[in-house]
Structures are given as structure tokens and as C-alpha cells.
Design a protein around this motif. Structure first.
Motif, mmCIF file in Angstrom:
data_model
loop_
_atom_site.group_PDB
_atom_site.id
_atom_site.type_symbol
_atom_site.label_atom_id
_atom_site.label_comp_id
_atom_site.label_asym_id
_atom_site.label_seq_id
_atom_site.Cartn_x
_atom_site.Cartn_y
_atom_site.Cartn_z
ATOM 1 N N MET A 1 -7.110 -15.173 -5.015
ATOM 2 C CA MET A 1 -6.215 -16.319 -4.901
ATOM 3 C C MET A 1 -6.786 -17.555 -5.597
ATOM 4 O O MET A 1 -8.001 -17.737 -5.666
ATOM 5 N N ASP B 1 -2.385 -14.866 -6.973
ATOM 6 C CA ASP B 1 -2.188 -15.745 -8.131
ATOM 7 C C ASP B 1 -3.471 -15.938 -8.920
ATOM 8 O O ASP B 1 -3.437 -16.197 -10.131
ATOM 9 N N VAL C 1 -3.447 -12.930 -11.217
ATOM 10 C CA VAL C 1 -2.462 -13.144 -12.280
ATOM 11 C C VAL C 1 -3.060 -14.047 -13.362
ATOM 12 O O VAL C 1 -2.957 -13.757 -14.559
ATOM 13 N N ARG C 2 -3.708 -15.128 -12.933
ATOM 14 C CA ARG C 2 -4.319 -16.043 -13.911
ATOM 15 C C ARG C 2 -5.419 -15.338 -14.696
ATOM 16 O O ARG C 2 -5.519 -15.495 -15.923
ATOM 17 N N LEU D 1 2.362 -9.116 -9.001
ATOM 18 C CA LEU D 1 2.505 -10.578 -9.014
ATOM 19 C C LEU D 1 3.124 -11.079 -7.710
ATOM 20 O O LEU D 1 4.134 -11.789 -7.709
ATOM 21 N N VAL E 1 2.095 -13.248 -5.719
ATOM 22 C CA VAL E 1 2.022 -14.711 -5.716
ATOM 23 C C VAL E 1 1.636 -15.150 -7.126
ATOM 24 O O VAL E 1 0.791 -14.519 -7.762
ATOM 25 N N ILE E 2 2.270 -16.209 -7.606
ATOM 26 C CA ILE E 2 1.895 -16.762 -8.903
ATOM 27 C C ILE E 2 1.816 -18.275 -8.786
ATOM 28 O O ILE E 2 2.619 -18.899 -8.090
ATOM 29 N N ASP E 3 0.823 -18.855 -9.430
ATOM 30 C CA ASP E 3 0.720 -20.313 -9.489
ATOM 31 C C ASP E 3 1.737 -20.814 -10.523
ATOM 32 O O ASP E 3 1.818 -20.262 -11.628
ATOM 33 N N ASP F 1 1.075 -21.068 -14.222
ATOM 34 C CA ASP F 1 0.905 -19.875 -15.049
ATOM 35 C C ASP F 1 2.227 -19.242 -15.468
ATOM 36 O O ASP F 1 2.234 -18.325 -16.294
ATOM 37 N N LYS G 1 2.747 -22.618 -1.869
ATOM 38 C CA LYS G 1 2.984 -21.463 -2.749
ATOM 39 C C LYS G 1 4.085 -20.541 -2.216
ATOM 40 O O LYS G 1 4.370 -19.507 -2.834
ATOM 41 N N TYR H 1 6.689 -19.216 -4.421
ATOM 42 C CA TYR H 1 6.188 -18.376 -5.520
ATOM 43 C C TYR H 1 5.667 -17.032 -5.009
ATOM 44 O O TYR H 1 4.812 -16.417 -5.625
#
Length: 533
Positions: free
Chosen positions: A301, A343, A346-347, A372, A374-376, A379, A413, A416
Motif C-alpha cells: 500500500m 495501490d 500498482v505504482r 488493482l 486499490v489505486i492511488d 497513478d 481511498k 478507488y
């Protein structure tokens, strides 16, 4: 004039190119869509041997393409193991196991699937002793509902040589009690310490398993799959040679795309890519894990877990190691897919793909991030900029009450979590999938959850992420075909494409959306043959 092998008329044809069905007649010749048009347009193609199928107003569409699933694991857990997902307590699990203690499906071991102590309202893991009273003399391995944990009995630990002195492999945990003794819970890669003993199946058994899966998939209208190795936890559960044997014998009637592990040695994947080049069996690329799962606080995270301050999750490999592997695999023009749930993962995945572009140049790689969850928001634009696809499993939304992401992910979040429409609206390639056996293979359930955003209890989650029925079907067909670079052959009803076509038992566009939960497939056409389901 060419005569058709099969003509389908009177259907509500969802071609995959438009949001709504059309009144089209379809002519099939030699396993390909030869012509589409009005019934009058195709009358001249009817010969003495032409099979005419009257769809009677029901939905006709291309077969579903499940863009992320685990074939051999799924059939093992569906048909060769004891189902534990309905158990609401430890006592219920023990009751089910007692009723099946003499069941031998794949050998001496008893294998189970689907337990979840959190769903029992229990924070503590169960123990080997909870199994020993039922199985003092038979080895047992029970896989958690998410596939990232295993619960075993004392005999299984003994067979694998796991004791207080055993060191867990990288990205694995052997849970031990206060005295330092293993409790019977193995997490992530530590499962492989047991799996190499439990998953010893003969070639004939594996062949039987694959053919059983094929029949199940086709009955649900799934005519193509992207098949991934599940993790280092289950690294002995491969059936690549079985797929090849069946393909060589013309026994594959569905299309299998495989992604072997990306682990620093590309030779096996290169050799497999050279051998698997039929219309029914191909190597899609390579796959690896960046992180784990949110429920176990192992998903990586950006922000610390709300319920575990100071914990940001973890990665399975160092960034430097993954970067080396990614650059090498990208240079060999493999498509790369990363399990990336948090996230932070993902990053990291985006950073890795960007690093490969800087070294190897930009190409249409269609690298993918899987899940995915959770995504920030920072991004989101990078997915489109880097040409990375977002592989979504819409039925995962149904697990929300059990997974309780809102209890673990910081409040800012929550918009997302389990995005779908957000990705699609940004022009990102979004193929849909089941993640079978984590959720059911049935694609109609996935479509239902994508359209309604309902969980199993009827709660609605992030309704802004709802998509239309047509969009959901496209994601499960044409977009999934694009995910494997096969959009010129599969994924829509267009002249020249393979005639992987299904006819449903109703017109799903004219019925309430709740009907999706009970929709069935009447007819499947693959390999030029008609199957009545």
C-alpha cells in the motif's frame, strides 16, 4: 455460391461492436464467420447439409473470454477437493471433513478449498490440532478461499519435514505458536513446502482434470481463457504438457493462453512459446506477483493500513530483482502481467514497465496489472500513458463484506477500491475475468456484479463504477481478446473471425438485470461443431 455449414437466424445478435444487439443472420463455414446480414441475404448459402439454427429471439454472441483464471487449480478445487466455502464456523468445517474423511479423489491426501476464518467471525487462525482429531493418520491440506493460505494437519507437517527449526522461503510465513512450533498455517510461498507432496497427480489425472474443466467452461459459454500460474505457493500445479498433449490430439475445443512464471529464467517460456502455436494453445506471456492480499495485510500500500498502523504490506521480490526480470522479458517481447492488488503494488508495476520502456523502447506490449483492488488517483493517468491494461475481476466486488477492504484501506481511498468504469472512461484496456476458483467461473455473475456493483448480500459498492450491460459484455469478450493480441481472430461477431459463438436461453437485453444470475447457455459452437448444453 459457397454453402454454409451452419446458419444462425432469428437471434438478437450482440456483435460486440455496439452496445445493443442487432437483428442479424450469421453464416459459418469451416469454423469461421463467413457472412452476416439479413436472413434474405444468406438464403442462397443454404445447402442440403447446412445446419439451420433458429435462435428464436434469444441473445447470440461470441463466447466469453475469461482474461484471468487458474485452470488446474480451479478444477482441483471444484471437482477433486472438499468444498468448505459454505462453512460458517470451525465446527461446521470439522463436520464437513468428518463426512468426507474417507473420500479419495486424487491420491492419499485429502484436499479442501474455501475456508475463511474471518467469515466465521474468528480472528485467530485454526490449527493443526483442529484437524488431527479427525485425521490422525491421513495428510490434509485445506486452501483458504483467497488461495494465499493453507491449513494442514500434523501428519502433513511431518511429511514435509516442517518443524520449529524450519525457515520459511522468501515471501512465505510458517505461522508458529509462542513456543516456536508450527501451528499448521502456511502463508504465501510457504504453502509450496506442502504442495510439492500433496499435488502429485498422474498424467492421466491431469488430462481428466483439463477435459472436465473444458466441459464445465463450455457449458457456461466460456470459449477462451487466460491461464495463470497461481503463485509460488502452488508452484507444482502446472499442466502445460497436458495442454500440449490434448492440443496435439485435437481434444482442445476451447482456447487456452498460458502465462508461465517470470522468475529470471526465460528459457522455459521461450521454448513453450515456440511449441504452443496452434489456434487453441498459445503462450500469452509471463506473470509474476508483486504483492499479496489486503485481508492478510500483505498487499503493498501507498498508505499504512487503517487497522494496522505502521504496516504498508510487502513485496514478494525486491524492486531491483523485478526490474531486471522485466527488462529482460520485455526485450524478448513477452507480455508481462503482475499480480498487483494494493495501490503500492500498482505504482511499482507502473514504475517497472516505465523502466523497461526507457531501456528497450516503446512498443505495443500491452503489459498488464492484474486486480488493482486499490489505486492511488495519481497513478490513474499513467496506465494510459504507458499503454498498460487494467485486468478487472468484477465478481470480486461480491466479496467485499467478507474482505472488509473499507476496514483496512484509509478512508480517502475508498472511491478507488475495485474501480472499473473509471479505467474504461480513461481509455484504458480493461478485460474482465473471474479469477476462478477465487470466484465462480460463471461469466454471467461477473457481468451482473459489473453492472449492479452488488455484493452477495445485495449491498451496492462504489456505484459510480457501474457499467452498462453492453460494456460489461465487451470487456468479457472483445477487450479480453485484445488482452491477448487476438482481436483480429476472436472477441466479436465479424466476418473472418473464428465462430466461437454461444446462444443463451433468453434475450438478456430485454429482461431484468437480475435475470443474469440465472441465465444459462443453450448452444455453444466451437471448432465448427454445435454443442447443445
Amino acid at each position: 455460391m459457397t454453402t454454409a455449414d451452419i446458419i444462425i437466424k432469428n437471434g438478437a445478435v450482440f456483435t460486440g461492436l455496439k452496445e445493443q444487439p442487432e437483428a442479424l443472420t450469421i453464416a459459418i463455414k469451416d469454423d469461421k464467420i463467413f457472412k452476416t446480414g439479413s436472413e434474405a441475404d444468406l438464403t442462397s448459402m443454404i445447402g442440403d447439409d447446412t445446419m439451420i439454427i433458429d435462435a428464436a429471439g434469444k441473445t447470440v454472441m461470441t463466447g466469453f473470454h475469461d482474461a484471468h483464471m487458474h485452470l488446474i487449480h480451479g478444477v482441483l478445487f471444484d471437482d477433486y477437493s472438499v468444498a468448505l466455502s459454505d462453512a460458517k464456523s470451525l465446527a461446521e468445517v470439522q463436520k464437513i471433513l468428518r463426512e468426507n474423511k474417507d473420500l479419495y479423489l486424487t491420491g492419499d491426501w485429502l484436499i479442501g478449498m474455501g475456508w475463511d476464518h474471518l467469515a466465521w467471525g474468528q480472528l485467530e487462525y485454526p490449527t493443526a490440532q483442529d484437524l488431527d482429531e479427525i485425521f490422525p493418520d491421513r495428510a490434509v491440506i485445506l486452501i483458504h478461499a483467497e488461495g494465499h493460505y493453507a491449513w494442514v494437519n500434523s501428519l502433513a507437517l511431518k511429511i514435509a519435514g516442517i518443524d520449529r527449526d524450519t525457515v520459511a522461503p522468501d515471501y512465505g510465513i510458517i505461522v508458529k505458536d509462542d513456543a516456536g512450533n508450527p501451528t499448521g498455517i502456511l502463508i504465501e510461498s510457504a504453502i509450496s513446502l506442502i504442495g510439492k507432496y500433496a499435488y502429485q497427480f498422474s498424467d492421466e489425472t491431469k488430462k481428466e482434470m483439463v477435459l472436465k474443466f473444458q466441459e464445465h467452461a463450455l457449458s457456461l459459454g466460456v470459449t477462451a481463457v487466460n491461464e495463470f500460474f497461481m503463485s509460488r505457493a502452488h508452484e507444482t500445479l502446472f499442466a502445460y504438457d497436458t495442454y500440449k498433449t490434448l492440443d496435439d490430439a485435437d481434444e482442445l475445443k476451447m482456447r487456452i493462453h498460458v502465462w508461465p512464471p517470470m522468475n529470471g529464467d526465460l528459457k522455459p517460456a521461450i521454448e513453450m512459446r515456440e511449441r504452443f502455436q496452434s489456434p487453441y494453445l498459445q503462450v500469452g506471456g509471463v506473470k509474476q506477483f508483486i504483492d499479496g492480499v489486503i485481508t492478510g495485510h500483505t498487499a503493498l500500500m501507498v498508505d499504512e493500513y487503517k487497522d494496522a498502523p505502521g504496516n504498508f504490506g510487502e513485496t514478494g521480490y525486491s524492486y531491483d530483482e523485478l526490474e531486471k526480470w522485466v527488462i529482460e522479458a520485455d526485450a524478448e517481447e513477452f507480455q508481462i502481467r503482475f499480480h498487483s492488488i494494493g495501490d503500492g503494488a500498482v505504482r511499482m508495476g507502473l514504475d517497472l514497465f516505465e523502466a523497461a520502456q526507457k531501456v528497450n523502447g516503446i512498443r505495443d506490449s500491452r503489459h498488464s496489472l492484474e486486480h488493482l483492488e486499490v489505486i492511488d488517483p495519481q497513478d490513474l493517468p499513467r496506465l494510459k500513458q504507458l499503454g498498460v491494461q487494467a485486468s478487472v475481476q468484477p465478481a470480486h466486488i461480491a466479496l467485499m463484506p467478507k474482505e472488509s477492504h473499507i476496514d483496512r484501506v484509509i478512508d480517502s481511498k475508498h472511491d478507488y477500491i475495485y474501480n472499473s468504469k473509471t479505467f474504461i472512461d480513461q481509455g484504458i484496456l480493461v478485460p474482465y475475468a473471474s479469477d476462478y476458483p477465487i470466484t465462480e467461473l460463471n461469466p454471467f455473475l461477473g457481468v451482473y456484479h459489473a453492472v449492479t456493483r452488488h455484493d452477495y448480500e445485495g449491498n451496492e459498492w462504489n456505484p459510480k463504477e457501474k457499467v452498462s450491460l453492453g460494456t460489461a459484455l465487451q470487456a468479457y469478450t472483445l477487450e479480453a481478446a485484445k488482452s491477448t493480441f487476438r482481436e483480429k481472430e476472436l472477441g466479436s461477431i465479424e466476418v473472418g473471425k473464428y465462430a466461437d459463438i454461444i446462444i443463451l436461453d433468453r434475450d438478456i437485453f430485454s429482461r431484468p438485470i437480475e435475470d443474469l444470475k440465472v441465465t444459462k447457455v443453450d448452444t455453444v459452437i466451437t471448432a465448427g461443431k454445435v454443442r447443445e448444453i
